[in-house]
Design an enzyme around this catalytic site. Sequence first.
Site, PDB file in Angstrom:
ATOM      1  CB  SER A   1      -3.888  -9.769 -65.502  1.00 15.67           C
ATOM      2  OG  SER A   1      -3.313  -8.594 -66.059  1.00 15.67           O
TER       3      SER A   1
ATOM      4  CG  HIS B   1      -0.150  -2.289 -74.830  1.00 12.30           C
ATOM      5  ND1 HIS B   1      -0.349  -3.096 -73.745  1.00 12.30           N
ATOM      6  CD2 HIS B   1      -1.172  -1.391 -74.797  1.00 12.30           C
ATOM      7  CE1 HIS B   1      -1.428  -2.692 -73.076  1.00 12.30           C
ATOM      8  NE2 HIS B   1      -1.944  -1.670 -73.708  1.00 12.30           N
TER       9      HIS B   1
HETATM   10  P1  NAD Z   1       3.501  -3.010 -67.495  1.00 11.39           P
HETATM   11  O1  NAD Z   1       2.085  -2.627 -67.661  1.00 11.39           O
HETATM   12  O2  NAD Z   1       3.775  -4.424 -67.746  1.00 11.39           O
HETATM   13  O3  NAD Z   1       3.939  -2.660 -66.016  1.00 11.39           O
HETATM   14  C1  NAD Z   1       3.053  -2.920 -64.972  1.00 11.39           C
HETATM   15  C2  NAD Z   1       3.678  -2.417 -63.711  1.00 11.39           C
HETATM   16  O4  NAD Z   1       4.009  -1.002 -63.853  1.00 11.39           O
HETATM   17  C3  NAD Z   1       2.708  -2.535 -62.577  1.00 11.39           C
HETATM   18  O5  NAD Z   1       3.361  -3.153 -61.505  1.00 11.39           O
HETATM   19  C4  NAD Z   1       2.304  -1.108 -62.234  1.00 11.39           C
HETATM   20  O6  NAD Z   1       2.237  -0.937 -60.835  1.00 11.39           O
HETATM   21  C5  NAD Z   1       3.441  -0.261 -62.749  1.00 11.39           C
HETATM   22  N1  NAD Z   1       2.951   1.031 -63.243  1.00 11.39           N
HETATM   23  C6  NAD Z   1       1.685   1.333 -63.561  1.00 11.39           C
HETATM   24  N2  NAD Z   1       1.613   2.609 -63.949  1.00 11.39           N
HETATM   25  C7  NAD Z   1       2.870   3.102 -63.901  1.00 11.39           C
HETATM   26  C8  NAD Z   1       3.456   4.361 -64.176  1.00 11.39           C
HETATM   27  N3  NAD Z   1       2.690   5.396 -64.606  1.00 11.39           N
HETATM   28  N4  NAD Z   1       4.771   4.526 -64.006  1.00 11.39           N
HETATM   29  C9  NAD Z   1       5.509   3.512 -63.573  1.00 11.39           C
HETATM   30  N5  NAD Z   1       5.029   2.292 -63.267  1.00 11.39           N
HETATM   31  C10 NAD Z   1       3.724   2.115 -63.446  1.00 11.39           C
HETATM   32  O7  NAD Z   1       4.489  -2.029 -68.321  1.00 11.39           O
HETATM   33  P2  NAD Z   1       4.602  -1.920 -69.834  1.00 11.39           P
HETATM   34  O8  NAD Z   1       5.416  -0.751 -70.153  1.00 11.39           O
HETATM   35  O9  NAD Z   1       3.278  -1.894 -70.497  1.00 11.39           O
HETATM   36  O10 NAD Z   1       5.391  -3.300 -70.195  1.00 11.39           O
HETATM   37  C11 NAD Z   1       6.649  -3.221 -70.732  1.00 11.39           C
HETATM   38  C12 NAD Z   1       6.606  -3.683 -72.188  1.00 11.39           C
HETATM   39  O11 NAD Z   1       7.062  -5.060 -72.334  1.00 11.39           O
HETATM   40  C13 NAD Z   1       5.186  -3.640 -72.705  1.00 11.39           C
HETATM   41  O12 NAD Z   1       5.123  -2.883 -73.874  1.00 11.39           O
HETATM   42  C14 NAD Z   1       4.844  -5.067 -72.921  1.00 11.39           C
HETATM   43  O13 NAD Z   1       3.970  -5.215 -73.998  1.00 11.39           O
HETATM   44  C15 NAD Z   1       6.185  -5.731 -73.189  1.00 11.39           C
HETATM   45  N6  NAD Z   1       5.984  -7.203 -72.958  1.00 11.39           N
HETATM   46  C16 NAD Z   1       5.433  -7.961 -73.986  1.00 11.39           C
HETATM   47  C17 NAD Z   1       5.199  -9.290 -73.824  1.00 11.39           C
HETATM   48  C18 NAD Z   1       4.687 -10.043 -75.008  1.00 11.39           C
HETATM   49  O14 NAD Z   1       4.655  -9.441 -76.080  1.00 11.39           O
HETATM   50  N7  NAD Z   1       4.312 -11.304 -74.851  1.00 11.39           N
HETATM   51  C19 NAD Z   1       5.455  -9.923 -72.586  1.00 11.39           C
HETATM   52  C20 NAD Z   1       5.998  -9.135 -71.570  1.00 11.39           C
HETATM   53  C21 NAD Z   1       6.270  -7.772 -71.768  1.00 11.39           C
HETATM   54  N1  APR Z   2      -2.196 -19.478 -70.918  1.00 10.04           N
HETATM   55  C1  APR Z   2      -3.152 -18.533 -70.705  1.00 10.04           C
HETATM   56  N2  APR Z   2      -3.041 -17.559 -69.783  1.00 10.04           N
HETATM   57  C2  APR Z   2      -1.919 -17.544 -69.044  1.00 10.04           C
HETATM   58  C3  APR Z   2      -0.877 -18.487 -69.199  1.00 10.04           C
HETATM   59  C4  APR Z   2      -1.053 -19.480 -70.197  1.00 10.04           C
HETATM   60  N3  APR Z   2      -0.123 -20.421 -70.408  1.00 10.04           N
HETATM   61  N4  APR Z   2       0.109 -18.187 -68.303  1.00 10.04           N
HETATM   62  C5  APR Z   2      -0.304 -17.098 -67.623  1.00 10.04           C
HETATM   63  N5  APR Z   2      -1.524 -16.732 -68.040  1.00 10.04           N
HETATM   64  C6  APR Z   2      -2.348 -15.606 -67.594  1.00 10.04           C
HETATM   65  C7  APR Z   2      -2.109 -15.177 -66.169  1.00 10.04           C
HETATM   66  O1  APR Z   2      -2.988 -15.866 -65.300  1.00 10.04           O
HETATM   67  C8  APR Z   2      -2.465 -13.670 -66.247  1.00 10.04           C
HETATM   68  O2  APR Z   2      -3.852 -13.495 -65.970  1.00 10.04           O
HETATM   69  O3  APR Z   2      -1.951 -14.518 -68.405  1.00 10.04           O
HETATM   70  C9  APR Z   2      -2.201 -13.304 -67.705  1.00 10.04           C
HETATM   71  C10 APR Z   2      -0.988 -12.401 -67.896  1.00 10.04           C
HETATM   72  O4  APR Z   2      -1.311 -11.161 -67.319  1.00 10.04           O
HETATM   73  P1  APR Z   2      -0.210  -9.986 -67.357  1.00 10.04           P
HETATM   74  O5  APR Z   2       1.100 -10.526 -66.977  1.00 10.04           O
HETATM   75  O6  APR Z   2      -0.791  -8.857 -66.584  1.00 10.04           O
HETATM   76  O7  APR Z   2      -0.104  -9.581 -68.896  1.00 10.04           O
HETATM   77  P2  APR Z   2      -1.164  -8.741 -69.710  1.00 10.04           P
HETATM   78  O8  APR Z   2      -2.573  -8.989 -69.249  1.00 10.04           O
HETATM   79  O9  APR Z   2      -0.851  -8.951 -71.147  1.00 10.04           O
HETATM   80  O10 APR Z   2      -0.786  -7.229 -69.347  1.00 10.04           O
HETATM   81  C11 APR Z   2      -1.546  -6.273 -70.042  1.00 10.04           C
HETATM   82  O11 APR Z   2      -0.203  -4.452 -69.329  1.00 10.04           O
HETATM   83  O12 APR Z   2       1.786  -4.525 -68.529  1.00 10.04           O
HETATM   84  C12 APR Z   2       1.085  -3.980 -69.585  1.00 10.04           C
HETATM   85  O13 APR Z   2       1.783  -3.519 -71.783  1.00 10.04           O
HETATM   86  C13 APR Z   2       1.652  -4.531 -70.818  1.00 10.04           C
HETATM   87  O14 APR Z   2       0.484  -5.509 -72.588  1.00 10.04           O
HETATM   88  C14 APR Z   2       0.643  -5.574 -71.200  1.00 10.04           C
HETATM   89  C15 APR Z   2      -0.631  -5.149 -70.461  1.00 10.04           C
END
Ligand code: NAD
Ligand code: APR
Length: 250
Positions: free
Chosen positions: A193, A117
């Site tokens: 998730s 991503h």
């Molecule tokens: P996302 O997947 O996290 O957003 C999910 C939400 O957007 C859901 O509630 C869904 O209903 C909604 N959604 C799904 N399809 C959609 C659409 N077509 N238009 C509008 N909303 C929609 O969104 P994202 O853009 O992937 O996340 C934002 C960025 O922040 C990501 O690139 C993510 O990697 C970054 N981020 C990174 C970390 C990390 O690196 N640890 C943690 C948090 C966020």
């Molecule tokens: N250790 C392991 N897992 C954890 C912890 C932890 N300390 N805390 C939370 N979790 C788990 C939650 O239970 C959840 O299942 O991490 C998961 C986080 O899920 P999301 O918030 O949906 O994040 P992610 O799966 O990375 O989302 C996938 O979707 O929104 C886009 O671009 C975005 O890269 C992201 C992708």
Amino acid sequence: MVDPAAAALRGARKVVVFSGAGISAESGVPTFRDDLTGLWARFDAAKLATPEAFDDDPDLVWGWYEWRRARTLRAEPNAGHVAVAAIEARVPGSVVVTQNVDDLHERAGSKAPIHLHGSLFAPRCVAAGHPATVDAAPASDEGRRLPPPRCVECGALVRPGVVWFGEALPEQAFRAAVDAATECDVLLSVGTSGVVYPAAALPMIAANAGATVIQVNPEPTPLDEVCAVNLRGTAADTLPALVAAAWPDR
Ligand code: NAD
Ligand code: APR
């Protein structure tokens, strides 16, 4: 439950570690879908995480990602990231595939994670994808609007180097991730998730190719049924225990 997972890991020649936002949670980087603390419980994805959102209000979107980058820069890799780097050191045929845009795997010692991503550290211009450089110390207050910089090569707006909704994953990265999942003996899914495709298909691809799929997550996910082993725990607790059980003598 750690023992069967440890045995599979110890005997593996090729391991894929597939990580999501949960592996960075214990570093203080918010996930998306955790109740209350998840980013989408607090912010509207449609206004921040789509190409249309950036076209409509580039200052809002750029400011939000700079706020996220500032938070990431203040974070440190946790014991989960360090355990992943330890697996790579013990299994040379390992590949890290992450959905995260932070750099915590790299800072923990992972050599070349595949970012499905994108990355908060790879901004590019909207016209030709020219890589852009950004301030070493981004503005960090939440909700601050910031005008995106202009590309030094062509003058176009610079955008965050992350994958938004409605955008395709980087083709080469996804192809490399599918190849790794198809060839591995073990796929270790950590902190995702498992609801956002096509990334979420990787555990099934690995299982269908005969790999042992292990999941580390404190909560159940749709990936549970694909996994041979489900370790209910956090990344920072479970991954170090798994590495210690797999290689007790090292
Ligand atoms: P996302 O997947 O996290 O957003 C999910 C939400 O957007 C859901 O509630 C869904 O209903 C909604 N959604 C799904 N399809 C959609 C659409 N077509 N238009 C509008 N909303 C929609 O969104 P994202 O853009 O992937 O996340 C934002 C960025 O922040 C990501 O690139 C993510 O990697 C970054 N981020 C990174 C970390 C990390 O690196 N640890 C943690 C948090 C966020
Ligand atoms: N250790 C392991 N897992 C954890 C912890 C932890 N300390 N805390 C939370 N979790 C788990 C939650 O239970 C959840 O299942 O991490 C998961 C986080 O899920 P999301 O918030 O949906 O994040 P992610 O799966 O990375 O989302 C996938 O979707 O929104 C886009 O671009 C975005 O890269 C992201 C992708």
